[in-house]
Enzyme design. Sequence first.
Site, PDB file in Angstrom:
ATOM      1  N   SER A 172       0.821  -1.216   0.000  1.00 22.21           N
ATOM      2  CA  SER A 172       0.000   0.000   0.000  1.00 22.21           C
ATOM      3  C   SER A 172       0.856   1.268   0.000  1.00 22.21           C
ATOM      4  CB  SER A 172      -0.930   0.005   1.219  1.00 22.21           C
ATOM      5  OG  SER A 172      -1.707  -1.167   1.241  1.00 22.21           O
TER       6      SER A 172
HETATM    7  N1  SAM Z   1      -0.335  -4.893   4.218  1.00 30.44           N
HETATM    8  C1  SAM Z   1       0.328  -5.199   2.992  1.00 30.44           C
HETATM    9  C2  SAM Z   1       1.701  -4.647   2.897  1.00 30.44           C
HETATM   10  O1  SAM Z   1       2.140  -3.934   3.810  1.00 30.44           O
HETATM   11  O2  SAM Z   1       2.376  -4.949   1.909  1.00 30.44           O
HETATM   12  C3  SAM Z   1      -0.478  -4.808   1.782  1.00 30.44           C
HETATM   13  C4  SAM Z   1      -1.393  -5.877   1.422  1.00 30.44           C
HETATM   14  S1  SAM Z   1      -2.182  -5.917  -0.121  1.00 30.44           S
HETATM   15  C5  SAM Z   1      -2.839  -4.312  -0.367  1.00 30.44           C
HETATM   16  C6  SAM Z   1      -3.589  -6.907   0.394  1.00 30.44           C
HETATM   17  C7  SAM Z   1      -3.264  -8.352   0.693  1.00 30.44           C
HETATM   18  O3  SAM Z   1      -4.432  -8.970   1.219  1.00 30.44           O
HETATM   19  C8  SAM Z   1      -2.860  -9.176  -0.513  1.00 30.44           C
HETATM   20  O4  SAM Z   1      -1.587  -9.719  -0.310  1.00 30.44           O
HETATM   21  C9  SAM Z   1      -3.932 -10.264  -0.593  1.00 30.44           C
HETATM   22  O5  SAM Z   1      -3.458 -11.512  -1.036  1.00 30.44           O
HETATM   23  C10 SAM Z   1      -4.386 -10.324   0.846  1.00 30.44           C
HETATM   24  N2  SAM Z   1      -5.702 -10.935   1.076  1.00 30.44           N
HETATM   25  C11 SAM Z   1      -6.828 -10.806   0.344  1.00 30.44           C
HETATM   26  N3  SAM Z   1      -7.821 -11.535   0.902  1.00 30.44           N
HETATM   27  C12 SAM Z   1      -7.311 -12.134   2.007  1.00 30.44           C
HETATM   28  C13 SAM Z   1      -7.827 -13.004   3.010  1.00 30.44           C
HETATM   29  N4  SAM Z   1      -9.090 -13.422   3.022  1.00 30.44           N
HETATM   30  N5  SAM Z   1      -7.004 -13.406   4.003  1.00 30.44           N
HETATM   31  C14 SAM Z   1      -5.698 -13.003   4.035  1.00 30.44           C
HETATM   32  N6  SAM Z   1      -5.151 -12.189   3.117  1.00 30.44           N
HETATM   33  C15 SAM Z   1      -5.947 -11.747   2.114  1.00 30.44           C
END
Ligand code: SAM
Length: 216
Positions: free
Chosen positions: A61
Amino acid sequence: MNFESARQRMVEEQLIPRGISDLRVLTAMRKVPRHLFVEEALQDRAYGDYALPIGEGQTISQPYMVALMTEALELKGDEIILEIGTGSGYQAAILAELTREVYSIERIAPLAVRAKRIIEGLGYKNVEIKIFDGTLGWEGKGPFDGITVTASAPDIPKSLIDQLRIGGRLVIPVGGRYYQTLMKIVKKKDGITKMAITECVFVPLIGAYGWKDGER
Ligand code: SAM
């Protein structure tokens, strides 16, 4: 490129002017080497004012969004926090600087494995990562003082409210698949309060209490 000065500039130019004022959050953002959480070819852009790809169709993000979501958790240093969507591991590292225990869930295994390696390499001992559907929370580790969801949900998952302690904060983007509102929810004895923080765009939260995989 001088990553250290790029990181200080990121705080001075992107975070403080937009109103991030929690000094502990600003200190963590000045310290954590964000460039180590992206692939080498993108490191020169790691301190830019945008999200970046991290593979698997996912993103790290925008720095401001990480700071805003972290500030909304109101961390004092002794909390147990759940992050859903480990992604690169960057926000988990920021949280690790600011609180006692961090639990982070990622559904895409290669991302979780990579994040764990980077976080351990940086010496953080208070972060646990698991590969799972985060919409179900992390039974047995809560109740949590705060939960941050870094992917967007169609609705507020009740499963996560259930795992918050009374007074605990949930920060989550809620809305359509392509455009959402970042919400702060506080659990009270007799229900919840909701506050809109800002408009935002996140990748989808996919799981039992999120979007279905492949849903449009
Ligand atoms: N917090 C992260 C960082 O600092 O890099 C950014 C994360 S990215 C915007 C969102 C993440 O949420 C993705 O890696 C995606 O695979 C994960 N995601 C989506 N649905 C999910 C779920 N049900 N459980 C766990 N992770 C999930």
